[in-house]
Design a protein around this motif. Structure first.
Motif, PDB file in Angstrom:
ATOM      1  N   MET A   1       0.850  -1.193   0.000  1.00 14.06           N
ATOM      2  CA  MET A   1       0.000   0.000   0.000  1.00 14.06           C
ATOM      3  C   MET A   1       0.881   1.237   0.000  1.00 14.06           C
ATOM      4  N   ASN A   2       0.612   2.167  -0.903  1.00 22.49           N
ATOM      5  CA  ASN A   2       1.347   3.423  -0.918  1.00 22.49           C
ATOM      6  C   ASN A   2       1.103   4.149   0.403  1.00 22.49           C
ATOM      7  N   LYS A   3       2.154   4.491   1.107  1.00 22.12           N
ATOM      8  CA  LYS A   3       2.024   5.051   2.458  1.00 22.12           C
ATOM      9  C   LYS A   3       1.287   6.393   2.475  1.00 22.12           C
ATOM     10  N   ASN A   4       1.170   7.033   1.316  1.00 23.71           N
ATOM     11  CA  ASN A   4       0.484   8.326   1.260  1.00 23.71           C
ATOM     12  C   ASN A   4      -1.017   8.191   1.018  1.00 23.71           C
ATOM     13  N   PHE A   5      -1.484   6.976   0.700  1.00 20.02           N
ATOM     14  CA  PHE A   5      -2.911   6.782   0.440  1.00 20.02           C
ATOM     15  C   PHE A   5      -3.717   7.147   1.678  1.00 20.02           C
ATOM     16  N   SER A   6      -4.802   7.892   1.458  1.00 20.55           N
ATOM     17  CA  SER A   6      -5.649   8.302   2.569  1.00 20.55           C
ATOM     18  C   SER A   6      -7.101   8.347   2.126  1.00 20.55           C
ATOM     19  N   LEU A 156      -1.746  11.547 -11.694  1.00 19.19           N
ATOM     20  CA  LEU A 156      -2.321  11.535 -10.347  1.00 19.19           C
ATOM     21  C   LEU A 156      -1.179  11.350  -9.363  1.00 19.19           C
ATOM     22  N   THR A 157      -1.041  12.276  -8.404  1.00 17.25           N
ATOM     23  CA  THR A 157       0.050  12.230  -7.449  1.00 17.25           C
ATOM     24  C   THR A 157      -0.486  12.187  -6.027  1.00 17.25           C
ATOM     25  N   SER A 158       0.411  12.063  -5.075  1.00 10.55           N
ATOM     26  CA  SER A 158       0.023  12.021  -3.666  1.00 10.55           C
ATOM     27  C   SER A 158      -0.535  13.353  -3.184  1.00 10.55           C
ATOM     28  N   ALA A 159      -0.338  14.395  -3.963  1.00 11.17           N
ATOM     29  CA  ALA A 159      -0.876  15.710  -3.593  1.00 11.17           C
ATOM     30  C   ALA A 159      -2.304  15.906  -4.095  1.00 11.17           C
ATOM     31  N   ASP A 160      -2.798  14.953  -4.885  1.00 12.31           N
ATOM     32  CA  ASP A 160      -4.123  15.087  -5.497  1.00 12.31           C
ATOM     33  C   ASP A 160      -5.197  14.366  -4.687  1.00 12.31           C
ATOM     34  N   ALA A 175     -12.427   1.715 -10.149  1.00  9.07           N
ATOM     35  CA  ALA A 175     -11.203   2.234 -10.774  1.00  9.07           C
ATOM     36  C   ALA A 175     -10.693   3.480 -10.060  1.00  9.07           C
ATOM     37  N   ILE A 176     -11.606   4.341  -9.602  1.00 10.61           N
ATOM     38  CA  ILE A 176     -11.193   5.536  -8.870  1.00 10.61           C
ATOM     39  C   ILE A 176     -10.453   5.140  -7.604  1.00 10.61           C
ATOM     40  N   MET A 177     -11.005   4.187  -6.873  1.00 15.32           N
ATOM     41  CA  MET A 177     -10.382   3.745  -5.630  1.00 15.32           C
ATOM     42  C   MET A 177      -8.978   3.182  -5.883  1.00 15.32           C
ATOM     43  N   VAL A 178      -8.847   2.329  -6.898  1.00 16.51           N
ATOM     44  CA  VAL A 178      -7.555   1.692  -7.175  1.00 16.51           C
ATOM     45  C   VAL A 178      -6.523   2.721  -7.631  1.00 16.51           C
ATOM     46  N   ARG A 179      -6.940   3.691  -8.445  1.00 23.10           N
ATOM     47  CA  ARG A 179      -6.003   4.731  -8.886  1.00 23.10           C
ATOM     48  C   ARG A 179      -5.425   5.484  -7.684  1.00 23.10           C
ATOM     49  N   CYS A 180      -6.295   5.872  -6.758  1.00 22.22           N
ATOM     50  CA  CYS A 180      -5.843   6.606  -5.570  1.00 22.22           C
ATOM     51  C   CYS A 180      -4.955   5.729  -4.695  1.00 22.22           C
ATOM     52  N   PHE A 181      -5.327   4.484  -4.539  1.00 23.15           N
ATOM     53  CA  PHE A 181      -4.579   3.535  -3.716  1.00 23.15           C
ATOM     54  C   PHE A 181      -3.146   3.388  -4.224  1.00 23.15           C
ATOM     55  N   LEU A 182      -3.002   3.241  -5.540  1.00 24.49           N
ATOM     56  CA  LEU A 182      -1.671   3.021  -6.117  1.00 24.49           C
ATOM     57  C   LEU A 182      -0.846   4.304  -6.182  1.00 24.49           C
TER      58      LEU A 182
END
Length: 461
Positions: A1-6, A156-160, A175-182
């Motif tokens: 999991m990308n540590k920045n995912f929130s 899409l970056t961790s700042a978005d 797809a929205i959820m997975v994009r943000c997760f990655l």
């Protein structure tokens, strides 16, 4: 999991460590229920924070999530649960109980394990030509490469922050959820507030909409300044009305048009509309497109689903296209097995995709697929109806809406009665907005009549 995912909703913001604790709690609950790897778990609820966390927990256990629309009638939900061979059916209250976090609990190691690309993770409903929901099985690799290909056109970056404005029981919402997760981006979940309140309150940068939603937002001048600040507004679900596209261009919005399908894990081709009204909707990485001699769009790639589920059986209907002379776009591949989409289209000289329509009678209303035969079947089950034909009628807001022509066996039934009968079998968007008597002149012809002939009988306004 990308540590920045929130995950963000309202004034709350669940970040890495807290998210891990919630996830650990959910895993513990699921293990206590005896849920094991490869088991299928149906989830019937609207979007929520708990829903997202439970999905991640199920995937950590290598279980398969089966999202179901809570708008379906109970009998259709039960039939779909049986069709997908789901062991459990969780409703919204069950999902919330699984994710309830108590800091006093002794939790296991919350370390997040990476998912295997071959791991089966979702079974998402899509409509077939009969109108009956088909169950499309996806691997983590399907969703992973879908997100990677999307990011090539829509950064899409961790700042978005991307608003989860589409349901998780649709592949577009997943797809929205997975994009943000990655990407480690913020996944924004709206509570009861409208879309623009969520965009403003959570400082959303990316937004996915169907044309109906976009039209509603444009209709209110107060939304325009906020819409201009968005980095991306991704539009899909159906062909965009010309007036809608022109309105977006006039406001200078960052609009992306997309063509996709459940079987290809959401997007297939995407392009940004320029201020000169040019849009290059091109195939994304990890996808390939070919046009058959009949003009049908054929697809394949790393995002292609594993097949349709019926119980324990799996069916992937592919077509051998080795003899097809028509152009294709994407990485060359020796495998000439392609998936037929049922959509008709063309590839221009620049490799841009132009979708021209459907092979069958399906039409799209507000982003939802509607098959006339499904509605007709229910109508014909109503006592007093001898014949029924459902056709699409153009609608400024929804694109198209269903209307019905009815031939009664005797005295005409009240519209309220027919609507009540339909509501017991169908979701609201499939209920015809108007009922018309069977045209007398078409009765006299005594031949098989085109659906278009029914529309011609409507009075012109």
């Amino acid at each position: 999991m990308n540590k920045n995912f929130s995950i963000i909703w309202g004034t709350r913001h669940i970040r890495n460590q807290q998210l891990s604790l919630y996830l650990s709690c959910a895993i513990k609950q699921l293990k206590g229920m005896g849920i094991k790897a490869t088991e299928r778990i149906a989830l019937c609820a609207e979007n929520s924070v708990e829903y997202v966390i439970l999905l991640l927990a199920l995937w950590q256990l290598k279980a398969v999530a089966v999202p179901i629309s809570p708008r379906w009638p109970a009998k259709i939900i039960d039939a779909y649960v049986n069709k997908t061979n789901a062991r459990h059916l969780f409703y919204a209250q069950d999902i919330k109980r699984c994710v309830g976090f108590d800091a006093r609990q002794q939790l296991e190691d919350a370390a997040f394990k990476d998912f295997d690309l071959e791991q089966e993770v979702t079974i998402i409903a899509t409509s077939g030509s009969s109108g009956e929901a088909k169950a499309a099985l996806h691997t983590w690799g399907n969703h992973f490469y879908s997100a990677q290909g999307s990011s090539a056109v829509i950064p899409l970056t961790s700042a978005d922050r991307w608003l989860l404005s589409l349901p998780l029981y649709h592949v577009s919402g997943m797809a929205i959820m997975v994009r943000c997760f990655l990407a480690g981006a913020g996944l924004v979940i709206a509570n009861d507030e409208d879309i623009m309140e969520a965009v403003k309150g959570a400082k959303v940068t990316h937004l996915s909409l169907v044309s109906t939603q976009m039209q509603r937002l444009l209709a209110d001048d107060k939304n325009h300044d906020l819409l201009r600040l968005l980095k991306c507004i991704l539009l899909g679900g159906s062909a965009m009305p010309r007036t809608l596209v022109d309105g977006c261009i006039k406001l200078g919005l960052n609009i992306y048009l997309s063509y996709g399908l459940t079987e290809m894990s959401s997007q297939v081709a995407t392009g940004r509309i320029s201020q000169t009204n040019q849009c290059s909707v091109k195939v994304l990485p990890y996808r390939q497109i070919k046009i058959s001699p009949e003009g049908e769009i054929l697809v394949k790639g790393e995002v292609l689903f594993k097949g349709y589920v019926t119980g324990t059986k799996l069916n992937l209907p592919l077509q051998n296209c080795s003899s097809f002379p028509n152009a294709s776009v994407g990485n060359p591949n020796k495998n000439n097995q392609w998936f037929p989409t049922g959509d008709m289209g063309q590839l221009d000289k620049e490799g841009c995709l132009i979708v021209t329509g459907r092979r069958d009678n399906m039409f799209i209303s507000g982003g939802e697929n509607i098959h006339p035969e499904e509605i007709e079947k229910v109508l014909l089950g109503i006592k007093g109806i001898a014949q029924a034909i459902v056709v699409p009628k153009e609608d400024k807001e929804y694109g198209q809406r269903p209307i019905a022509f009815i031939k009664f066996t005797g005295t005409a039934l009240a519209e309220d009665h027919m609507v009540l009968c339909l509501q017991a079998e169908l979701p609201r968007f499939k209920i015809p907005i108007a009922f018309f008597p069977w045209p007398q002149d078409l009765m006299a012809q005594g031949i098989k009549i085109s659906r278009r002939e029914f529309l011609k009988t409507l009075p012109r306004r």
